[in-house]
Motif scaffolding. Structure first.
Motif, PDB file in Angstrom:
ATOM      1  N   UNK A 114      34.037  35.030  42.192  1.00 17.93           N
ATOM      2  CA  UNK A 114      34.045  33.600  41.459  1.00 17.93           C
ATOM      3  C   UNK A 114      32.725  33.432  40.675  1.00 17.93           C
ATOM      4  N   UNK A 115      32.577  34.364  39.803  1.00 11.89           N
ATOM      5  CA  UNK A 115      31.345  33.978  38.925  1.00 11.89           C
ATOM      6  C   UNK A 115      31.752  32.664  38.100  1.00 11.89           C
ATOM      7  N   UNK A 119      35.446  30.312  36.121  1.00 12.86           N
ATOM      8  CA  UNK A 119      35.554  29.092  36.401  1.00 12.86           C
ATOM      9  C   UNK A 119      35.976  28.141  35.560  1.00 12.86           C
ATOM     10  N   UNK A 120      37.040  27.288  35.739  1.00 14.36           N
ATOM     11  CA  UNK A 120      37.000  26.219  34.790  1.00 14.36           C
ATOM     12  C   UNK A 120      36.089  25.148  34.665  1.00 14.36           C
ATOM     13  N   UNK A 128      38.438  25.166  39.515  1.00 13.47           N
ATOM     14  CA  UNK A 128      39.527  26.317  39.454  1.00 13.47           C
ATOM     15  C   UNK A 128      39.528  27.336  38.542  1.00 13.47           C
ATOM     16  N   UNK A 129      40.445  28.630  39.105  1.00  9.88           N
ATOM     17  CA  UNK A 129      40.088  29.751  37.968  1.00  9.88           C
ATOM     18  C   UNK A 129      40.504  29.181  36.713  1.00  9.88           C
ATOM     19  N   UNK A 141      40.995  31.626  29.075  1.00 10.17           N
ATOM     20  CA  UNK A 141      40.516  32.033  30.226  1.00 10.17           C
ATOM     21  C   UNK A 141      41.044  33.588  30.775  1.00 10.17           C
ATOM     22  N   UNK A 142      40.932  33.931  31.933  1.00  6.12           N
ATOM     23  CA  UNK A 142      41.161  35.407  32.442  1.00  6.12           C
ATOM     24  C   UNK A 142      42.624  35.235  33.451  1.00  6.12           C
ATOM     25  N   UNK A 143      42.534  34.406  34.135  1.00  7.69           N
ATOM     26  CA  UNK A 143      43.970  34.377  34.993  1.00  7.69           C
ATOM     27  C   UNK A 143      44.066  32.920  35.926  1.00  7.69           C
ATOM     28  N   UNK A 144      45.005  32.905  36.484  1.00 11.23           N
ATOM     29  CA  UNK A 144      44.892  31.690  37.478  1.00 11.23           C
ATOM     30  C   UNK A 144      44.698  31.810  38.630  1.00 11.23           C
ATOM     31  N   UNK A 145      44.347  33.086  39.059  1.00  9.28           N
ATOM     32  CA  UNK A 145      43.682  33.616  40.327  1.00  9.28           C
ATOM     33  C   UNK A 145      42.337  34.185  40.258  1.00  9.28           C
ATOM     34  N   UNK A 146      41.573  34.154  41.256  1.00  5.98           N
ATOM     35  CA  UNK A 146      40.353  34.644  41.243  1.00  5.98           C
ATOM     36  C   UNK A 146      40.545  36.241  42.017  1.00  5.98           C
TER      37      UNK A 146
END
Length: 164
Positions: A114-115, A119-120, A128-129, A141-146
Motif C-alpha cells: 500500500x504505498x 492510494x486515492x 482506498x486503492x 490509478x492502477x487497480x481497485x485492489x492493492x
C-alpha cells in the motif's frame, strides 16, 4: 455474493484437487496458490474446502497455510466496498514452505502493498486503492485492489559450501 458462491466453491475444489494430486506424488512439494478469489480468508471456500490454517504452529504435513488470515483478522484488506475492507487477494501454500531449516526456501512473511502512489489521495474514497476507472471516467490509478506479496527466504551458503 450468494449467487456466485457455488462458483467460488467449485474453484476451490478444483484448486484442492490439483494440490492433492501433486502432493500424492511428492508429499514435500512446495506449492503456492494465489489470486483474487473473491472471498476473504475466513470464507467457506478457504476454510471448509481448502481447509487453510491461519497459524503456522497448527500445521501438519499436507496442510495449507494462509498468512492472509492473520492480516484479515487485524483489519487489513486489499480492496474496499461500501466502507468495508475485504482481503480477496489470497496467498496460501503447502506446509512444506514453513520450516526452521533455512537451507531451503521457507516462508518469512506476507503483506498487502500500500504505498502512497496506490492510494486515492482525497474525496469519498480517500485511502482506498486508486482505481484506473471510476464511474466510466479514466482517473489514472492502477487497480481497485492493492497487490499482495510474500517473502520466501533461504540462507546463503557459507564459503566452505561454495558461497562467497
Amino acid at each position: 455474493e450468494t449467487r456466485s458462491k457455488p462458483f467460488r466453491i467449485e474453484a476451490a475444489k478444483l484448486n484442492k484437487r490439483i494440490i492433492d494430486s501433486i502432493t500424492r506424488i511428492d508429499t514435500s512439494a512446495k506449492i503456492i496458490s494465489m489470486g483474487d478469489l473473491n472471498d476473504d480468508p475466513t470464507s467457506d471456500s478457504l476454510k471448509k474446502i481448502l481447509k487453510t490454517k491461519g497459524k503456522p504452529k497448527n500445521l501438519k504435513e499436507g496442510d495449507l497455510f494462509n498468512p492472509m488470515e492473520r492480516l484479515f483478522k487485524k483489519g487489513v484488506g486489499s480492496l474496499a466496498y461500501r466502507d468495508k475492507w475485504n482481503l480477496f487477494d489470497q496467498l496460501f501454500f503447502t506446509s512444506s514452505l514453513i520450516s526452521k531449516n533455512k537451507e531451503h526456501y521457507t516462508f518469512w512473511k506476507a503483506a498487502v502493498f500500500t504505498p502512497t502512489y496506490l492510494l486515492d489521495p482525497s474525496g469519498k474514497y480517500k485511502g482506498y486503492p486508486l482505481r484506473t476507472y471510476a464511474g466510466g471516467s479514466y482517473i489514472g490509478g492502477h487497480s481497485d485492489h492493492f497487490p499482495v506479496y510474500l517473502y520466501l527466504i533461504k540462507a546463503s551458503p557459507s564459503p566452505s559450501e561454495g558461497g562467497e
